[in-house]
Design a protein around this motif. Structure first.
Motif, PDB file in Angstrom:
ATOM      1  N   GLN A 258      -0.987   4.894   8.005  1.00 25.63           N
ATOM      2  CA  GLN A 258      -2.246   5.623   7.872  1.00 25.63           C
ATOM      3  C   GLN A 258      -2.247   6.471   6.593  1.00 25.63           C
ATOM      4  O   GLN A 258      -3.283   6.608   5.937  1.00 25.63           O
ATOM      5  CB  GLN A 258      -2.450   6.520   9.088  1.00 25.63           C
ATOM      6  CG  GLN A 258      -2.769   5.741  10.369  1.00 25.63           C
ATOM      7  CD  GLN A 258      -3.082   6.641  11.550  1.00 25.63           C
ATOM      8  OE1 GLN A 258      -2.865   7.853  11.502  1.00 25.63           O
ATOM      9  NE2 GLN A 258      -3.577   6.049  12.614  1.00 25.63           N
ATOM     10  N   GLY A 259      -1.077   7.001   6.235  1.00 23.36           N
ATOM     11  CA  GLY A 259      -1.004   7.828   5.051  1.00 23.36           C
ATOM     12  C   GLY A 259      -1.191   7.056   3.752  1.00 23.36           C
ATOM     13  O   GLY A 259      -1.537   7.637   2.726  1.00 23.36           O
TER      14      GLY A 259
ATOM     15  N   LYS B 162       0.832  -1.208   0.000  1.00 24.92           N
ATOM     16  CA  LYS B 162       0.000   0.000   0.000  1.00 24.92           C
ATOM     17  C   LYS B 162       0.864   1.255   0.000  1.00 24.92           C
ATOM     18  O   LYS B 162       0.572   2.238  -0.703  1.00 24.92           O
ATOM     19  CB  LYS B 162      -0.925  -0.006   1.222  1.00 24.92           C
ATOM     20  CG  LYS B 162      -2.045  -1.043   1.142  1.00 24.92           C
ATOM     21  CD  LYS B 162      -2.851  -1.058   2.437  1.00 24.92           C
ATOM     22  CE  LYS B 162      -3.938  -2.130   2.385  1.00 24.92           C
ATOM     23  NZ  LYS B 162      -4.675  -2.222   3.670  1.00 24.92           N
ATOM     24  N   LEU B 163       1.941   1.230   0.786  1.00 23.02           N
ATOM     25  CA  LEU B 163       2.829   2.382   0.841  1.00 23.02           C
ATOM     26  C   LEU B 163       3.515   2.610  -0.504  1.00 23.02           C
ATOM     27  O   LEU B 163       3.562   3.740  -1.009  1.00 23.02           O
ATOM     28  CB  LEU B 163       3.878   2.182   1.947  1.00 23.02           C
ATOM     29  CG  LEU B 163       4.964   3.247   2.067  1.00 23.02           C
ATOM     30  CD1 LEU B 163       4.356   4.621   2.332  1.00 23.02           C
ATOM     31  CD2 LEU B 163       5.951   2.884   3.182  1.00 23.02           C
ATOM     32  N   LEU B 164       4.018   1.537  -1.096  1.00 20.70           N
ATOM     33  CA  LEU B 164       4.689   1.668  -2.391  1.00 20.70           C
ATOM     34  C   LEU B 164       3.718   2.128  -3.480  1.00 20.70           C
ATOM     35  O   LEU B 164       4.071   2.934  -4.348  1.00 20.70           O
ATOM     36  CB  LEU B 164       5.343   0.341  -2.783  1.00 20.70           C
ATOM     37  CG  LEU B 164       6.480  -0.139  -1.881  1.00 20.70           C
ATOM     38  CD1 LEU B 164       7.000  -1.493  -2.355  1.00 20.70           C
ATOM     39  CD2 LEU B 164       7.618   0.875  -1.837  1.00 20.70           C
ATOM     40  N   ASN B 165       2.478   1.627  -3.435  1.00 20.85           N
ATOM     41  CA  ASN B 165       1.472   2.058  -4.407  1.00 20.85           C
ATOM     42  C   ASN B 165       1.143   3.538  -4.241  1.00 20.85           C
ATOM     43  O   ASN B 165       0.991   4.277  -5.234  1.00 20.85           O
ATOM     44  CB  ASN B 165       0.202   1.227  -4.254  1.00 20.85           C
ATOM     45  CG  ASN B 165       0.365  -0.189  -4.773  1.00 20.85           C
ATOM     46  OD1 ASN B 165       1.280  -0.466  -5.561  1.00 20.85           O
ATOM     47  ND2 ASN B 165      -0.503  -1.090  -4.348  1.00 20.85           N
ATOM     48  N   ALA B 166       1.016   3.963  -2.968  1.00 17.72           N
ATOM     49  CA  ALA B 166       0.710   5.373  -2.714  1.00 17.72           C
ATOM     50  C   ALA B 166       1.847   6.267  -3.207  1.00 17.72           C
ATOM     51  O   ALA B 166       1.614   7.348  -3.762  1.00 17.72           O
ATOM     52  CB  ALA B 166       0.471   5.591  -1.222  1.00 17.72           C
ATOM     53  N   CYS B 167       3.080   5.823  -3.021  1.00 13.67           N
ATOM     54  CA  CYS B 167       4.234   6.573  -3.537  1.00 13.67           C
ATOM     55  C   CYS B 167       4.208   6.620  -5.064  1.00 13.67           C
ATOM     56  O   CYS B 167       4.437   7.676  -5.675  1.00 13.67           O
ATOM     57  CB  CYS B 167       5.540   5.931  -3.066  1.00 13.67           C
ATOM     58  SG  CYS B 167       5.918   6.126  -1.309  1.00 13.67           S
TER      59      CYS B 167
ATOM     60  N   GLY C 234      11.398   9.827  -0.131  1.00 13.80           N
ATOM     61  CA  GLY C 234      10.670  11.056   0.171  1.00 13.80           C
ATOM     62  C   GLY C 234       9.639  10.846   1.255  1.00 13.80           C
ATOM     63  O   GLY C 234       9.478  11.678   2.159  1.00 13.80           O
ATOM     64  N   ALA C 235       8.921   9.711   1.185  1.00 14.37           N
ATOM     65  CA  ALA C 235       7.921   9.395   2.211  1.00 14.37           C
ATOM     66  C   ALA C 235       8.593   9.135   3.551  1.00 14.37           C
ATOM     67  O   ALA C 235       8.100   9.569   4.604  1.00 14.37           O
ATOM     68  CB  ALA C 235       7.105   8.185   1.777  1.00 14.37           C
TER      69      ALA C 235
ATOM     70  N   GLY D  22      -3.812   5.946  -3.668  1.00 16.65           N
ATOM     71  CA  GLY D  22      -3.569   7.206  -4.363  1.00 16.65           C
ATOM     72  C   GLY D  22      -4.686   8.213  -4.199  1.00 16.65           C
ATOM     73  O   GLY D  22      -4.681   9.234  -4.850  1.00 16.65           O
ATOM     74  N   ASP D  23      -5.682   7.913  -3.377  1.00 19.05           N
ATOM     75  CA  ASP D  23      -6.799   8.839  -3.233  1.00 19.05           C
ATOM     76  C   ASP D  23      -6.386  10.093  -2.459  1.00 19.05           C
ATOM     77  O   ASP D  23      -5.532  10.033  -1.609  1.00 19.05           O
ATOM     78  CB  ASP D  23      -7.956   8.165  -2.491  1.00 19.05           C
ATOM     79  CG  ASP D  23      -8.514   7.006  -3.300  1.00 19.05           C
ATOM     80  OD1 ASP D  23      -8.291   6.993  -4.532  1.00 19.05           O
ATOM     81  OD2 ASP D  23      -9.156   6.111  -2.721  1.00 19.05           O
TER      82      ASP D  23
END
Length: 453
Positions: free
Chosen positions: A446-447, A241-246, A255-256, A452-453
């Motif tokens: 949480q972020g 999820k974190l990698l997808n959001a990045c 950066g995250a 990506g929303d």
């Protein structure tokens, strides 16, 4: 003293800065792996000798008899001896670290043979810990001088060493005639060129930014220091999820990670919402692909450079707005080739912090809040790891001399984000760092909940 007939070369500028930093406690790189079964010392030594044969840098000695001109001398043949130690003589009781493997890693980070006045030392030491509290377990630790081994090198060494221990029949590489030149000698001329006035301007700019930045609060700035480690691990789902959001936001993981540290540090100070503090972030970049000739991951040596950026952070800011600024600032620096052009300035400033700790807050020698790598090491379990019995492994470097408050060594292994956070203790306490890292973990998870929303 080193063999006067051995081959070798003088160290480069970046390597020399490590030669200045390591005696004080920053730059002792440790690669440690935890085995579920004993490994015979003759087998381990034989594998290391074969590795040294194919990689001359690993059988070199660092000669510092002339401080201004240290020298790598390559021995004609491997002579490394693996030191056997009983873990029971090292491990504290009760254990202060989360695991026995963790405690031995920290012990290795704070063993520093290069701090002694002997003018010549090997760049590699090896220790095998037996008599573990868990029957049949072994911990193998390789300790490197960072002038000769960066994180990319450590990852390559682990893969090759496991292959050699397992007795793989894969054809071995031919012995290299010599090791590669220093990073400064391999930067294309058009990428390294900078007018003198620009050099002076950048040097002043870095110095002024360093004076105005804030830090993580210090808990004990007067006592002798050592490096300790806090580990952060995300599960496969949270990592994805974190990698997808990045990816959706076109922000790299570094950066995250930087943003999470900035937000967590700022929140820990409970400042008024409209008050901002300025923090420095160091992004470490593997320059192998930028050099001429281009080097590969198995080209051992110290080939990372750094870019330093400062960021103002207000209370209440969210992860992704800060992460975007972190990503854009370091990306712009790389686009302008500051990771190649500014090497001399950053080495100069590091040496100044080493020589003049009073120029840093509370003489802490802290040069930034956090250092991160541009890219994580992606490492998957292999049949070789299972065959050798590898249960866990970590590589990281000490930071209790001049360096950041937090040095992040991140790996994505089998789909999980696994980070070692190295910090200087008791300048920062384990409790303080555990709380900060847990807050960072919460911010990251949480972020990335909504992708990506």
């Amino acid at each position: 003293m080193a063999d006067p007939t051995a081959a070798g070369r003088r160290v480069g500028g970046t390597e020399h800065s490590w030669c200045r930093g390591v005696p004080g406690g920053t730059g002792v790189l440790v690669l440690a792996f935890h085995l579920s079964r004993p490994v015979p010392l003759p087998l381990l030594e034989s594998a290391l000798h074969r590795l040294q044969t194919s990689q001359p840098l690993l059988r070199s000695r660092l000669t510092t008899a002339t401080p201004d001109q240290p020298f790598f001398s390559i021995a004609h043949s491997p002579s490394l001896t693996v030191r056997p130690l009983a873990a029971s003589n090292i491990l504290p009781s009760p254990p202060a670290s989360p695991s026995h493997f963790h405690a031995l890693l920290e012990h290795e980070l704070n063993e520093n043979p290069w701090s002694s006045p002997d003018p010549s030392h090997p760049i590699l030491f090896a220790t095998a810990y037996d008599d573990m509290p868990e029957p049949g377990r072994t911990v193998v630790a390789l300790r490197f001088h960072s002038a000769a081994c960066d994180r990319t090198s450590a990852a390559a060494i682990l893969k090759e060493l496991l292959r050699l221990i397992a007795g793989s029949t894969k054809e071995e590489e031919e012995e290299q005639e010599e090791f590669h030149r220093a990073i400064e000698d391999l930067i294309p001329k058009q990428d390294a060129r900078k007018p003198f006035w620009a050099w002076g301007k950048d040097l002043v700019g870095y110095s002024l930014n360093g004076l105005r930045t804030s830090t993580l609060p210090f808990e004990d700035a007067g006592s002798d220091r050592r490096s300790e480690v806090v580990r952060l691990v995300l599960g496969v789902d949270d990592t994805q999820k974190l990698l997808n959001a990045c990816k959706v936001r076109e922000i790299k993981l570094c950066g995250a990670m930087s943003a999470a540290a900035l937000v967590a540090t700022n929140a820990s100070k409970h400042l008024e919402k409209d008050r901002a503090e300025t923090y420095s972030v160091v992004t470490l970049i593997d320059c192998r692909k930028y050099l001429d000739p281009v080097l590969h991951d198995h080209s051992l040596g110290s080939y990372h450079s750094a870019v330093i950026n400062t960021h103002d952070v207000h209370g209440g800011e969210e992860l992704w707005e800060v992460a975007k600024r972190c990503h854009e600032s370091y990306s712009n620096a790389v686009h302008n080739k500051k990771h190649l052009k500014d090497i001399t300035e950053l080495n100069f400033l590091l040496c100044k912090a080493i020589d003049n700790p009073q120029l840093t807050p509370s003489s802490s020698q802290r040069t930034a809040l956090i250092s991160v790598f541009e890219e994580p090491v992606v490492y998957g379990s292999s049949e070789l790891q299972q065959e050798v019995g590898v249960e866990d492994y970590l590589w990281c470097a000490s930071v209790h001399g001049a360096g950041p408050s937090i040095a992040v060594f991140d790996t994505i292994r089998d789909g999980r984000l696994d980070c070692a956070f190295v910090y200087p203790s008791p300048l920062h306490s384990r409790k303080q760092m555990q709380e900060l890292v847990e807050h960072m973990k919460t911010i990251l998870t949480q972020g990335s909940l909504n992708g990506g929303d």
